[in-house]
Design a protein around this motif. Sequence first.
Motif, PDB file in Angstrom:
ATOM      1  N   ILE A  36       0.848  -1.210   0.000  1.00 39.35           N
ATOM      2  CA  ILE A  36       0.000   0.000   0.000  1.00 39.35           C
ATOM      3  C   ILE A  36       0.878   1.253   0.000  1.00 39.35           C
ATOM      4  CG2 ILE A  36      -1.580   1.380   1.447  1.00 39.35           C
ATOM      5  CD1 ILE A  36      -2.932  -1.253   2.268  1.00 39.35           C
ATOM      6  N   ARG A  37       1.926   1.202   0.833  1.00 39.33           N
ATOM      7  CA  ARG A  37       2.839   2.360   0.904  1.00 39.33           C
ATOM      8  C   ARG A  37       3.594   2.544  -0.403  1.00 39.33           C
ATOM      9  NH1 ARG A  37       4.968   1.535   6.314  1.00 39.33           N
ATOM     10  NH2 ARG A  37       6.878   0.759   5.406  1.00 39.33           N
ATOM     11  N   HIS A  38       3.941   1.428  -1.041  1.00 42.26           N
ATOM     12  CA  HIS A  38       4.736   1.487  -2.273  1.00 42.26           C
ATOM     13  C   HIS A  38       3.926   2.056  -3.434  1.00 42.26           C
ATOM     14  CE1 HIS A  38       7.815   0.421  -5.165  1.00 42.26           C
ATOM     15  NE2 HIS A  38       6.920  -0.249  -5.880  1.00 42.26           N
ATOM     16  N   ARG A  39       2.711   1.536  -3.599  1.00 41.36           N
ATOM     17  CA  ARG A  39       1.873   2.003  -4.711  1.00 41.36           C
ATOM     18  C   ARG A  39       0.875   3.020  -4.148  1.00 41.36           C
ATOM     19  NH1 ARG A  39       2.730  -3.521  -6.049  1.00 41.36           N
ATOM     20  NH2 ARG A  39       4.181  -3.573  -7.801  1.00 41.36           N
ATOM     21  N   LYS A  40       1.414   4.181  -3.827  1.00 44.85           N
ATOM     22  CA  LYS A  40       0.641   5.199  -3.090  1.00 44.85           C
ATOM     23  C   LYS A  40      -0.564   5.690  -3.891  1.00 44.85           C
ATOM     24  CE  LYS A  40       4.374   7.105  -0.266  1.00 44.85           C
ATOM     25  NZ  LYS A  40       5.529   6.387  -0.845  1.00 44.85           N
ATOM     26  N   LEU A  81      -4.228   5.301  -2.745  1.00 41.43           N
ATOM     27  CA  LEU A  81      -4.907   6.546  -2.362  1.00 41.43           C
ATOM     28  C   LEU A  81      -6.221   6.720  -3.118  1.00 41.43           C
ATOM     29  CD1 LEU A  81      -3.744   8.652  -0.347  1.00 41.43           C
ATOM     30  CD2 LEU A  81      -3.313  10.111  -2.323  1.00 41.43           C
ATOM     31  N   LEU A  82      -6.190   6.382  -4.406  1.00 41.52           N
ATOM     32  CA  LEU A  82      -7.400   6.522  -5.217  1.00 41.52           C
ATOM     33  C   LEU A  82      -8.476   5.535  -4.751  1.00 41.52           C
ATOM     34  CD1 LEU A  82      -5.878   7.087  -8.776  1.00 41.52           C
ATOM     35  CD2 LEU A  82      -7.029   8.761  -7.328  1.00 41.52           C
ATOM     36  N   ALA A  83      -8.039   4.312  -4.416  1.00 43.22           N
ATOM     37  CA  ALA A  83      -8.995   3.313  -3.921  1.00 43.22           C
ATOM     38  C   ALA A  83      -9.578   3.785  -2.583  1.00 43.22           C
ATOM     39  CB  ALA A  83      -8.318   1.963  -3.763  1.00 43.22           C
ATOM     40  N   LEU A  84      -8.694   4.291  -1.726  1.00 45.53           N
ATOM     41  CA  LEU A  84      -9.132   4.805  -0.415  1.00 45.53           C
ATOM     42  C   LEU A  84     -10.141   5.937  -0.599  1.00 45.53           C
ATOM     43  CD1 LEU A  84      -8.559   4.755   2.706  1.00 45.53           C
ATOM     44  CD2 LEU A  84      -6.934   6.583   2.288  1.00 45.53           C
ATOM     45  N   LEU A  85      -9.840   6.785  -1.569  1.00 46.56           N
ATOM     46  CA  LEU A  85     -10.710   7.933  -1.858  1.00 46.56           C
ATOM     47  C   LEU A  85     -12.100   7.446  -2.285  1.00 46.56           C
ATOM     48  CD1 LEU A  85     -10.355  11.047  -2.014  1.00 46.56           C
ATOM     49  CD2 LEU A  85     -10.128  10.760  -4.474  1.00 46.56           C
ATOM     50  N   GLY A  86     -12.123   6.434  -3.159  1.00 41.93           N
ATOM     51  CA  GLY A  86     -13.403   5.882  -3.623  1.00 41.93           C
ATOM     52  C   GLY A  86     -14.242   5.372  -2.466  1.00 41.93           C
TER      53      GLY A  86
END
Lengths: 216, 381
Positions: B11-15, B19-24
């Motif tokens: 998760i940290r590597h592919r920020k 982040l976009l998934a988290l945003l969704g």
Amino acid sequence: MLELVNIRKTWPAKSGAVQALDGITLRIEAGELVTVKGPSGCGKTTLLLAAGGMQRPSEGEVRIGGTELYALSTAGRGAFRRKNIGFVFQLFHLVPYLSVLENVQLAARDATAREQGRVLLDDLGLGDRLTHRPAELSAGERQRTALARAMVNHPKLILADEPTGNLDPENAALVMQRLAAFRDAGGTVLVVTHGTDADALADRSVRLAAGKLAGA
Amino acid sequence: MNVFPLILKEIRHRKLNSLLALLGIAVATALYVGFFTTGAAADRETTRLMRDIGFNLRIVPRGESETALLRRGHAENTMPEEYADRFANQPDLSYEHLTLTLKRWTRVGETDLLVTGIRSMVSPRGGKKKPMIFQIDPGTTYLGFHVARQLGLEPGGMLELEGHRFEVAQCLNEAGNEDDATVFLHLQDAQLVLGEAGRINEIQAIECLCRDPNVDSIDILRAELERVMPEAKVIQKRAMAKARESQRLMMEAYFAFAMQGLLVACALWIAVLAILNLRERRDEIGILRALGFGASMVAVLFLGKAILLGIAGAALGFAAGSALALWAGPSIFEVTAAAIEPEYALLREVLWAAPLFAACCTLVPAALAATQDPAQTLRED
């Protein structure tokens, strides 16, 4: 130790089936380093993946230490691979978000092996690179990391696919020396390559052409 | 290595992807929480408004038939005008407006007229509120559209009714109902013209309720009114209550529809990001399988990531949704603004629903990852 018996692998294609491996039989003993040479597309990688339990042949048997690999379940084959086989690839295939040490420890099957990973990395001159990510390493360092990962569980067999293909002569020699040392310690090594880096250290070299073996 | 740190490191590597998934997930959760928090406020507001509106009542003579009343539009019988004062002086009742009317059809020459006397009373607690209907000064009249045309009268002209003369104060615009045939007079003038001194045939009470907040049943109100006005009966006008209820149901249906569309959009968003993540990780999956990791372990890496992002998205979305409701709610729901607060029961709900939702959206990519042929990627060297 490694025994390939009448291995055939056929790929379906629009223009008819392609015979990638055509009746390969090869036996490699413990303490032996064998190179399989041949031009690109001759089936070298398919042979190596079949030998490692990653590619089920259309026909034939693969035995490692007497165990018929493809008689095992998928999960059983995975567990067997983890314990007995180490892989080294031309493009290293390191996990990009793990450090050097974590990449090696990822393969370790127990705490002893995990500690062994640190020792191996030290031994391969990567003691000061343990926390670095693959992207921060040179090609030689990446391949040495991959080599440590292949050896971390003290496997019986190492399968190397063009392990020196992306390395400078110095690093290529170092990698081959390590594989030879593994062989000298009683391990079995199968290297598929189209280069000559392994010639001097190999016990035997066989040639693969159009899916058939010569010089086995 | 444990799966959990592996997921966290990825998760940290592919920020950007993470982040976009988290945003969704967070956006879906925030809107869900925001909608339900304000929805709860809307329910409270409606309940409160309904209570405060009280009842709109028609008080007519007791002997009046409901069907005849509906057909004619006004009562044929009369009752004492003094009832309005009794109503207004009841200590247990409150109202906003009382309108007293006396109506009767009559004829002037060839013209049929509806003589309507009006007196309006505003509740003392209504302060400076204006009467609900126009005030007519004694001696003057407001003429309906057709009456004015047929009698040829204009403002300033004089209308003669049963020997009484009234100055035309205003001619009304066309209304398309009985108002067009009406002569509006002050109640006392109408009583004089119609020979019904001190009598009325209807009281309309607007926003009428018992002062005791625990007693707002129409039955109690009706019994109380009929006790003080024995010659009258009370009819409830439900139109306003029904309209408010319909409006609330319509808003709920609309938001439910919008929420479904939003959830589908978010599901697609998360699934597409998971597919992109899978494409990026083909090489990694190949080597994990070569190292002996099983297909289920690979699936766990993807589903575990979705669940972790789901939990984080739920927490973030709950905070954002609650903040949104607290920020926007008070300007929408003025009466119950102080009662708008984070609905913590929703937090428990979204903390399991959002990870489940994210995991469901990632099921197909996870299955594709688990069934990916590792030999294929490893052969691509």
